[in-house]
Design an enzyme around this catalytic site. Structure first.
Site, PDB file in Angstrom:
ATOM      1  CB  THR A  25      12.789  32.127  -2.724  1.00  0.00           C
ATOM      2  OG1 THR A  25      13.815  32.514  -2.934  1.00  0.00           O
ATOM      3  CG2 THR A  25      11.637  32.465  -3.680  1.00  0.00           C
ATOM      4  CB  SER A  26       7.647  32.867  -0.704  1.00  0.00           C
ATOM      5  OG  SER A  26       7.995  32.621   0.700  1.00  0.00           O
TER       6      SER A  26
END
Lengths: 266, 251
Positions: A25-26
């Site tokens: 994820t970001s």
């Protein structure tokens, strides 16, 4: 073929082989002069396979608090569902909005309680009677308040950018731009981040706005070339063009044929 | 079983009388009316709690404290069966702790009073409980320190917010005195003086019972914490109260 004693065991072995369904994820949250912005990419992966390309990793805990989830998809979903339920009861008893601090600590306490079984990392962002707040609740479950915070596998690529770019007292538009740019940079470098950018903007007057950025800005030459190719294939909306060019035909990606037609053709 | 309408219906809190009353609850209220007085007032930026403790024996060194601190910013005073009051104080302390453990903020006084009233109401519904013979006054500040809070919970489970409230043997004369006050403009020290005066004023001289005064407060001067009123101020307040009574008697 290996034999398993129970279906559960088979599932766990399969998950172990694939590495589980992860939010590689970001995620990011940032305060501005009248509220807070949080954002995320939209990729959910199982090993190298993209399980979902339009995931919503921003979960609304209360009308004025969002949580950005990273880590195991199932673990973070179940924890934020529980916390949403607890907070609803809490705000009914309070007869008021509950504080972001309470929400963050509740997530932290649960994550700590189940630390042996769960892999979770959260950014809790929201607005309460004391103003906008961001709390970071990473793996070991400390609860840390920060003016901006990033998380997920993509975050390691953009610490330098965020350190250099963040300013106090940004306006809402500047803050949205900051979050969008930072997430785009992370998504371009991180293999397990990607897709679209989802944003939630919470302002001090307790209004919430969700935004979807389907065409994140690109920065590197490689990504520009890749984008041009995708645009030619019709995967991206075209950039702003002069009126004379707007009506040019775009190449369709797939030609869908009606069933049976191929059989009839000689 | 005795005679008359309603007799025999007072043996359990789980039984209504024929005209729809729960006598056990009314007896609990009677228990409060047989005890000493407690007063709470909410001034401009303060809460003051006061209670008179009858000197039950000449050999008693000092009466046990009756005002209790429940959490940093919340205090309570009470009237009724002393042991019930202490049990409720401990129950409230437990509730404050568990709230803080769960939500990581101090419990608002209103929420505590609502939870306490649920606990007390529960003891009026079943035959295997006896209703608490105590009325509790909760006072203090919420975590934001903006506004003083004052609530009173009765044995029936009724709970209301007050500007000033009283319970115990002489609650009516106390209320008459409290109604005369200009509460929104009452400063902390002035409020302490007032509570001391009223507790002396309503004391039944004819019974000639010695009593001890206990005052506690929460205000800006105490950092919004609930603490006993300093002995020096307490002495000053008692002196002023006695002087007031003498002057009244002369006139």
């Amino acid at each position: 073929m290996q034999a398993f004693a129970t279906p559960e065991q088979a599932f766990h072995e399969a998950l172990k082989a694939k590495g589980g369904v992860d939010l590689g994820t970001s995620i990011m949250a940032c305060r501005f002069n009248g509220g807070v912005v949080c954002g995320s990419d939209s990729r959910t992966s199982t090993g190298s396979y993209v399980a979902n390309r339009i995931t919503d990793k921003l979960t609304q805990l209360t009308p004025n608090i969002y949580v950005c989830r990273s880590g195991s998809s199932a673990d973070t979903q179940i924890l934020s569902d529980y916390v949403r339920y607890f907070l609803e009861m809490h705000s009914l008893e309070l007869d008021n909005r509950c504080s972001v601090y309470t929400a963050a600590h509740m997530l932290g306490d649960l994550a700590y309680q189940y630390k042996e079984q769960m892999q979770t990392s959260f950014l809790v962002a929201g607005v309460d009677s004391t103003g906008p707040h961001i709390f970071c609740v990473p793996l070991g479950s400390p609860v840390i308040e920060e003016p901006w915070s990033i998380g997920g596998s993509g975050s390691s690529y953009i610490y330098g950018h965020c350190d250099a770019t963040y300013r106090e007292n940004m306006t809402q538009d500047e803050c949205i731009q900051f979050v969008t740019n930072a997430l785009s940079l992370a998504m371009q470098r991180d293999g397990s981040s990607g897709g679209v950018i989802r944003l939630a903007v919470m302002t001090n007057d307790f209004k919430v706005e969700r935004r979807l950025i389907t065409d994140p800005p690109s920065f590197s030459r490689a990504s520009t070339a890749c984008k041009t190719a995708r645009r030619r294939l019709g995967l991206l909306s075209p950039p702003a063009l002069s009126p004379s060019l707007v009506f040019l035909p775009r190449f369709p990606l797939f030609v869908v044929s009606a069933p049976g037609r191929a059989a009839r053709s000689p | 079983m005795s005679h008359g309408l309603g007799s025999g219906y007072d043996l359990s809190a789980g039984t209504y009388s024929q005209d729809g009353r729960v006598f056990q609850v009314e007896y609990a209220a009677k228990a409060v009316e047989n005890s000493g007085n407690a007063i709470g007032i909410r001034g401009r930026d303060c809460v003051v709690l006061g209670v008179d403790k009858p000197r039950v024996s000449e050999m008693l060194v000092r009466a046990a404290p009756k005002n209790a601190t429940l959490s940093q910013n919340i205090g309570m005073t009470s009237a009724g069966l002393v042991a019930d009051c202490r049990t409720l104080a401990n129950w409230c302390r437990e509730e404050c702790r568990s709230y803080k453990n769960q939500y990581h903020t101090e419990i608002p006084v209103r929420v505590l009073s609502e939870r306490l009233s649920l606990e007390m109401q529960e003891h009026t519904t079943t035959s295997y409980y006896r209703p608490y013979g105590a009325t509790v006054i909760l006072g203090g500040f919420d975590e934001d320190h903006t506004k003083p809070q004052l609530f009173m919970v009765e044995p029936s489970g009724k709970s209301f917010g007050y500007r000033a409230c009283s319970c115990g043997m002489n609650q009516s004369p106390a209320r008459t005195e409290l109604e005369k006050l200009d509460l929104p403009n009452l400063g902390a020290e002035e409020a302490v003086m007032t509570v001391a005066r009223i507790l002396h004023q309503i004391h039944d001289e004819s019974k000639n019972l010695a009593f001890e005064l206990e005052l506690s407060w929460a205000c800006a001067a105490t950092g919004f914490r609930h603490v006993p009123v300093p002995p020096e101020l307490l002495a000053r307040a008692e002196e002023a109260a006695k002087r007031f009574l003498e002057e009244r008697d002369h006139a």
